[in-house]
Write an enzyme that holds these catalytic residues in place. Structure first.
Site, PDB file in Angstrom:
ATOM      1  N   CYS A 113      39.003  -9.152  35.240  1.00 18.24           N
ATOM      2  CA  CYS A 113      38.689 -10.049  34.128  1.00 18.24           C
ATOM      3  C   CYS A 113      38.682  -9.255  32.808  1.00 18.24           C
ATOM      4  O   CYS A 113      39.636  -8.556  32.498  1.00 18.24           O
ATOM      5  CB  CYS A 113      37.364 -10.767  34.391  1.00 18.24           C
ATOM      6  SG  CYS A 113      36.982 -12.109  33.237  1.00 18.24           S
ATOM      7  N   VAL A 114      37.605  -9.345  32.024  1.00 18.79           N
ATOM      8  CA  VAL A 114      37.537  -8.608  30.760  1.00 18.79           C
ATOM      9  C   VAL A 114      37.631  -7.104  31.014  1.00 18.79           C
ATOM     10  O   VAL A 114      38.133  -6.350  30.171  1.00 18.79           O
ATOM     11  CB  VAL A 114      36.244  -8.949  29.998  1.00 18.79           C
ATOM     12  CG1 VAL A 114      36.191  -8.204  28.672  1.00 18.79           C
ATOM     13  CG2 VAL A 114      36.142 -10.438  29.753  1.00 18.79           C
TER      14      VAL A 114
END
Length: 573
Positions: A300-301
């Site tokens: 993800c991030v």
């Protein structure tokens, strides 16, 4: 906790005493953006022919429901799981009310879908209508919910008392309980894979996990999770832990555990998270293992941070990874799905003015509770109203579920870091543009990512749409593998092989990546079970020969500080 050390590079984007003052918030731009948004919504219309059809259909169906309620009330069966209990079906008044609600909901949604005008304005209206429809369900109100009423009578009011107690408890803790949180304890029955913290600074702790095999691959493996959540989504239980899976496959595994930001980090920037977060973690792992290259995974991030860091290091002449894995990660933010509804120039400027570098106090915190609420309302029926009914109206404690316990363990983010991320990725999509951004004093060009790369997307992901995950294949320059998994952002990733659940897709033409995800899927092959085994086989080919497993964690320079999962993950938002 140590104070963040700012970069001394004159080209660094970090603020310093010598840096020129940041420009003020452009109030004219802000006003124009707000005005444009309001005008685009005001300009939406429903074509007359569509309106006419919807009106006629509504009257026809409403009349049919009314006649059925009068003539065959026992045949009214609302087709929705919220009204599936016997109490809804056995009470003609409740069944009619639920049926009319469903008709009204469908009609409102048809009206929203029929709007013509600006596409983003249409999406915002559709989202607002869906929120209203979900919130207005008769099941959400004690006075209209026969199931909750019957339970109150059967328990002589005890269910109402328990519901009020749970409501007060949730108000005190600051979030809606989605699971029985008293069952779980980080380090005891979640995040309990054996390991040691071997490094820490103001932003993160680095955990090295205890080998489960006599020999390990010579190339160590670093996982960079999202800083927007706690890392232990990758280590919930022994039977669904991606971390434990990697350790069991003979990898020397390190994981970044991001700190839950408090006021001492209110001015931390994206550059800080790159330089003193991701790059520092890569360098420490290399030092501990005594190697020039490692394998790295970003989730993800965490994948966005990792890719940015690798581009910065490459610009400095350093190629620190042998392979890169990206799990449900944005590099190209061309399609951000439902989250795009919340992001425009006005919204970003408001954040910058309140918690960004240009705010009066020079920073602030993006509270984890606000982020968690935003993600929950993307699936409001499942993650909000379901628990309002169960917890408060019925007085039922939600069942123990490790994933939802993690979901409620939110984290704060430094405002300047968050604002940089919003503007340069979601709003302006500059990260995917070669040299459009300068990070840590270096121009960022993701085309520098020329290492073997494994990209994973989840087909039903509402946070990182899978076609956006696929778009990374158009940026990476090395040998690339793309795998598409079933289910959503989290459930698709956390899919251990022994469960034998779901399925995944691989390319029918390995190494070939058409311009669009749809074209790729047209030739993809579906396989039953978990994608982990395919990834595990791929990672083994990048990890080098087997060597004796280390007897102690860390190194003389980086001795063990404390047992995993460490202190940082225990800090509550």
């Amino acid at each position: 906790m140590a104070v963040i050390q700012r970069s001394r590079s004159k080209k660094s984007t970090n603020a310093s005493a010598e840096s020129p003052p940041l420009p003020p918030i452009e109030t004219t731009v802000l006003a124009d953006s707000v005005g444009t948004s309001l005008q685009s919504i005001a300009g939406l219309t429903v074509p007359w022919d569509a309106m006419s059809r919807i009106q006629q259909d509504y009257l026809t169906q409403a009349t049919a429901l009314w006649n059925q309620a009068l003539e065959q009330p026992d045949q009214l069966i609302p087709d929705d799981r919220r009204f599936a209990s016997a109490e809804w079906k056995s009470n003609p008044g409740s069944a009619f009310m639920a049926s009319m609600y469903l008709l009204n909901a469908r009609t409102l949604q048809r009206l929203a879908d029929s709007l013509s005008g600006d596409e983003k304005a249409r999406d915002r209206v559709r989202f607002a209508v869906q929120q209203w429809v979900d919130a207005a369900a008769p099941s959400n109100f004690l006075a209209l919910n026969p199931e909750a009423q019957k339970k109150a009578i059967d328990t002589k009011g005890e269910s109402i008392t328990q519901g009020l107690q749970m409501l007060l408890s949730d108000l005190r803790q600051g979030h809606l309980s989605q699971t029985d949180e008293s069952v779980f304890e980080v380090g005891r029955n979640v995040a309990n894979t054996a390991g040691s913290v071997v490094f820490e600074n103001a932003l993160f702790q680095l955990i090295e996990y205890k080998p489960l095999t006599d020999k390990v691959h010579a190339v160590p493996f670093l996982l960079v999770p999202p800083c927007i959540n706690k890392f232990y989504i990758l280590d919930l239980q022994p039977d669904n832990s991606l971390i434990r899976f990697a350790v069991s496959q003979g990898h020397r595994v390190f994981v970044v555990s991001w700190v839950n930001a408090e006021d001492d980090l209110a001015k931390a920037t994206w550059d800080d998270y790159i330089e003193q977060g991701t790059i520092k973690a890569i360098d420490v792992v290399r030092e501990i293992a005594g190697v020039a290259k490692i394998n790295a995974l970003g989730f993800c991030v965490g994948g966005t941070l990792l890719a940015t860091a690798l581009a910065v290091m490459d610009a400095r002449g350093d190629k620190p990874v042998a392979s890169l894995t990206l799990l449900t990660t944005f590099l190209d933010f061309v399609n951000t799905g439902t989250l795009d509804l919340f992001v425009d120039e006005a919204m970003v400027q408001v954040r910058e003015a309140t918690i960004g570098e240009r705010s009066p106090q020079g920073g602030g915190l993006m509270r984890g509770g606000e982020l968690a609420a935003t993600f929950s309302f993307l699936r409001a029926n499942d993650l909000v109203w379901n628990y309002v009914v169960g917890n408060y109206l019925k007085g039922e404690k939600p069942p123990a579920f490790d994933l939802l316990y993690w979901n409620g363990d939110s984290t704060n983010l430094p405002g300047p870091m968050y604002c940089w991320y919003l503007r340069n990725t979601y709003l302006e999509n500059k990260l995917a543009q070669p040299n459009a951004l300068t990070v840590c004093g270096q121009p960022v060009d993701l085309r520098r990512l020329d290492m073997p790369t494994f990209v994973y997307g989840s087909r039903e992901d509402h946070i990182v749409p899978w076609d956006s995950a696929y778009a990374s294949t158009q940026l990476t320059q090395g040998p690339t593998t793309f795998v598409l998994g079933a289910s959503g952002h989290i459930a698709g990733v956390i899919n251990p092989p022994q469960k034998n659940k779901r399925s995944y897709w691989t390319s029918g033409k390995p190494g070939t990546f058409p311009a669009t995800a749809k074209e790729w899927l047209a030739t993809a092959q579906e396989h039953p079970g978990s994608w982990w085994t395919t990834w595990g086989d791929w990672l083994a080919t990048q990890a080098g020969k087997k060597v004796a497993a280390p007897k102690q964690p860390g190194s003389p320079k980086y001795p063990a500080i404390e047992p995993a999962p460490g202190r940082y993950v225990l800090r509550k938002a």
